[in-house]
Design a protein around this motif. Structure first.
Motif, short mmCIF file in Angstrom:
data_model
loop_
_atom_site.label_atom_id
_atom_site.label_comp_id
_atom_site.label_asym_id
_atom_site.label_seq_id
_atom_site.Cartn_x
_atom_site.Cartn_y
_atom_site.Cartn_z
N THR A 125 9.34 -10.09 -5.12
CA THR A 125 10.51 -9.66 -4.34
C THR A 125 10.21 -8.32 -3.68
O THR A 125 9.26 -7.63 -4.06
CB THR A 125 11.74 -9.50 -5.24
OG1 THR A 125 11.52 -8.40 -6.15
CG2 THR A 125 12.02 -10.76 -6.04
N ALA A 126 11.05 -7.95 -2.74
CA ALA A 126 10.88 -6.66 -2.07
C ALA A 126 10.99 -5.52 -3.08
O ALA A 126 10.25 -4.53 -2.99
CB ALA A 126 11.93 -6.50 -0.97
N SER A 127 11.88 -5.65 -4.05
CA SER A 127 12.06 -4.60 -5.07
C SER A 127 10.82 -4.48 -5.95
O SER A 127 10.38 -3.37 -6.28
CB SER A 127 13.28 -4.89 -5.93
OG SER A 127 14.46 -4.84 -5.16
N GLN A 128 10.25 -5.61 -6.35
CA GLN A 128 9.04 -5.58 -7.17
C GLN A 128 7.88 -4.95 -6.42
O GLN A 128 7.13 -4.14 -6.96
CB GLN A 128 8.68 -7.01 -7.60
CG GLN A 128 9.64 -7.61 -8.60
CD GLN A 128 9.41 -9.09 -8.82
OE1 GLN A 128 8.80 -9.78 -7.99
NE2 GLN A 128 9.90 -9.61 -9.93
N SER A 131 10.22 2.50 -0.90
CA SER A 131 11.63 2.12 -1.07
C SER A 131 11.78 0.63 -0.82
O SER A 131 11.02 0.04 -0.04
CB SER A 131 12.52 2.90 -0.10
OG SER A 131 12.33 2.44 1.23
N SER A 132 12.75 0.01 -1.47
CA SER A 132 12.97 -1.42 -1.27
C SER A 132 13.45 -1.70 0.15
O SER A 132 13.21 -2.78 0.69
CB SER A 132 13.97 -1.96 -2.30
OG SER A 132 15.20 -1.27 -2.21
N GLY A 133 14.13 -0.72 0.77
CA GLY A 133 14.54 -0.90 2.16
C GLY A 133 13.34 -1.03 3.08
O GLY A 133 13.32 -1.87 3.98
N ALA A 134 12.32 -0.19 2.85
CA ALA A 134 11.11 -0.25 3.67
C ALA A 134 10.35 -1.54 3.44
O ALA A 134 9.91 -2.19 4.39
CB ALA A 134 10.20 0.95 3.36
N THR A 135 10.21 -1.95 2.18
CA THR A 135 9.46 -3.19 1.92
C THR A 135 10.20 -4.40 2.47
O THR A 135 9.58 -5.32 3.01
CB THR A 135 9.18 -3.36 0.41
OG1 THR A 135 10.40 -3.32 -0.32
CG2 THR A 135 8.24 -2.28 -0.10
N SER A 136 11.53 -4.40 2.36
CA SER A 136 12.32 -5.51 2.91
C SER A 136 12.12 -5.63 4.42
O SER A 136 11.90 -6.73 4.95
CB SER A 136 13.81 -5.32 2.60
OG SER A 136 14.06 -5.44 1.24
N TYR A 137 12.19 -4.49 5.11
CA TYR A 137 12.04 -4.51 6.57
C TYR A 137 10.65 -5.03 6.96
O TYR A 137 10.53 -5.91 7.83
CB TYR A 137 12.25 -3.11 7.14
CG TYR A 137 11.89 -3.00 8.60
CD1 TYR A 137 12.74 -3.49 9.59
CD2 TYR A 137 10.66 -2.46 9.00
CE1 TYR A 137 12.39 -3.42 10.93
CE2 TYR A 137 10.30 -2.39 10.34
CZ TYR A 137 11.17 -2.87 11.30
OH TYR A 137 10.81 -2.82 12.63
N ARG A 156 15.54 -12.21 -2.74
CA ARG A 156 14.64 -13.08 -1.98
C ARG A 156 13.19 -12.89 -2.46
O ARG A 156 12.71 -11.76 -2.56
CB ARG A 156 14.76 -12.73 -0.50
CG ARG A 156 14.07 -13.68 0.46
CD ARG A 156 14.39 -13.25 1.88
NE ARG A 156 13.91 -14.19 2.88
CZ ARG A 156 14.06 -14.04 4.19
NH1 ARG A 156 14.70 -12.96 4.65
NH2 ARG A 156 13.61 -14.94 5.03
N TRP A 157 12.51 -13.99 -2.72
CA TRP A 157 11.10 -13.95 -3.11
C TRP A 157 10.23 -14.30 -1.91
O TRP A 157 10.59 -15.13 -1.07
CB TRP A 157 10.83 -14.95 -4.24
CG TRP A 157 11.31 -14.47 -5.58
CD1 TRP A 157 12.61 -14.36 -6.00
CD2 TRP A 157 10.50 -14.04 -6.67
NE1 TRP A 157 12.65 -13.89 -7.28
CE2 TRP A 157 11.37 -13.68 -7.73
CE3 TRP A 157 9.12 -13.93 -6.86
CZ2 TRP A 157 10.91 -13.21 -8.95
CZ3 TRP A 157 8.65 -13.47 -8.08
CH2 TRP A 157 9.54 -13.11 -9.11
N TRP A 158 9.06 -13.67 -1.85
CA TRP A 158 8.13 -13.86 -0.74
C TRP A 158 6.76 -14.28 -1.27
O TRP A 158 6.38 -13.94 -2.38
CB TRP A 158 7.96 -12.55 0.04
CG TRP A 158 9.21 -12.01 0.66
CD1 TRP A 158 10.09 -11.12 0.13
CD2 TRP A 158 9.71 -12.33 1.97
NE1 TRP A 158 11.11 -10.86 1.01
CE2 TRP A 158 10.89 -11.58 2.15
CE3 TRP A 158 9.27 -13.16 3.00
CZ2 TRP A 158 11.64 -11.64 3.32
CZ3 TRP A 158 10.01 -13.22 4.16
CH2 TRP A 158 11.19 -12.47 4.32
N LYS A 159 6.02 -15.01 -0.42
CA LYS A 159 4.64 -15.36 -0.74
C LYS A 159 3.80 -15.31 0.53
O LYS A 159 4.32 -15.45 1.64
CB LYS A 159 4.55 -16.76 -1.37
CG LYS A 159 5.00 -17.89 -0.46
CD LYS A 159 4.94 -19.23 -1.20
CE LYS A 159 5.45 -20.37 -0.30
NZ LYS A 159 5.45 -21.67 -1.04
#
Length: 200
Positions: A45-48, A56-62, A85-88
């Protein structure tokens, strides 16, 4: 760097050939770090990823959304159990065409230069991390690590031949990958640099 347009093998199907558009979408230090983390560590996830990379999770999410827009990552809904949301990663790696360094668009040339410098930075960071944490590994892995260099006198044709033979040798070890249950098997990074240097 691998170059598109050469003889293809089954492993090539797992690689994405960079073009001007996708290069501009990838050529950012954090995006490249995010993509590498997903390739090597699996879905997250973006947080992980933020916790792992110190962002920051905001930066990784973007930046994950930007990578998705350019086809480098996608949803991994099979891993999600909550709202996050999980990403791969979509591909195992990329192929870089040196022609991008001479593109007529200066933005593409700049993105190509940034991409290559970031690859070099990542290699340096990986070596520094190993040097700083080597004592944490078993002695068998200390003996099995390597940092070597050679100086040869070659023509461009011989250098290209050397590169292909080294790549073929490394790829041959994929078929010898131990089972997941092998106790002492670890992910291993192999760096290869072939560069001419001036002697005067």
């Amino acid at each position: 760097m691998d170059k598109p347009g050469e003889a293809q093998d089954p492993q090539d199907a797992k690689l994405h050939s960079l073009d001007a558009r996708s290069l501009r979408g990838l050529a950012h230090p954090l995006r490249m770090r995010l993509l590498n983390a997903l390739r090597r560590g699996g879905p997250a996830t973006a947080s992980q990823l933020a916790a792992k990379l110190g962002e920051s999770s905001g930066a990784t999410s973007y930046h994950l959304r930007q990578l998705a827009a350019h086809g480098f990552v996608e949803d991994a809904p099979e891993h999600g159990k909550g709202r996050e949301r999980w990403w791969k990663a979509v591909h195992k790696g990329v192929r870089f065409d040196d022609a991008l360094l001479k593109d007529s668009d200066p933005d593409v040339r700049g993105a190509a230069d940034l991409f290559l410098h970031e690859v070099a930075n990542q290699h340096t960071q990986e070596i520094a991390t190993w040097l700083g944490t080597g004592d944490d590994w078993p002695e068998a892995w200390r003996r099995a690590s390597d940092m070597s260099d050679w100086t040869l006198r070659l023509t461009p044709e011989l250098a290209d031949e050397l590169i292909h033979e080294m790549h073929d040798l490394v790829e041959s070890y994929r078929a010898r990958t131990p089972d997941d249950g092998t106790a002492d098997a670890e992910q291993v990074r192999v760096h290869s640099h072939v560069i001419p240097v001036r002697t005067n």
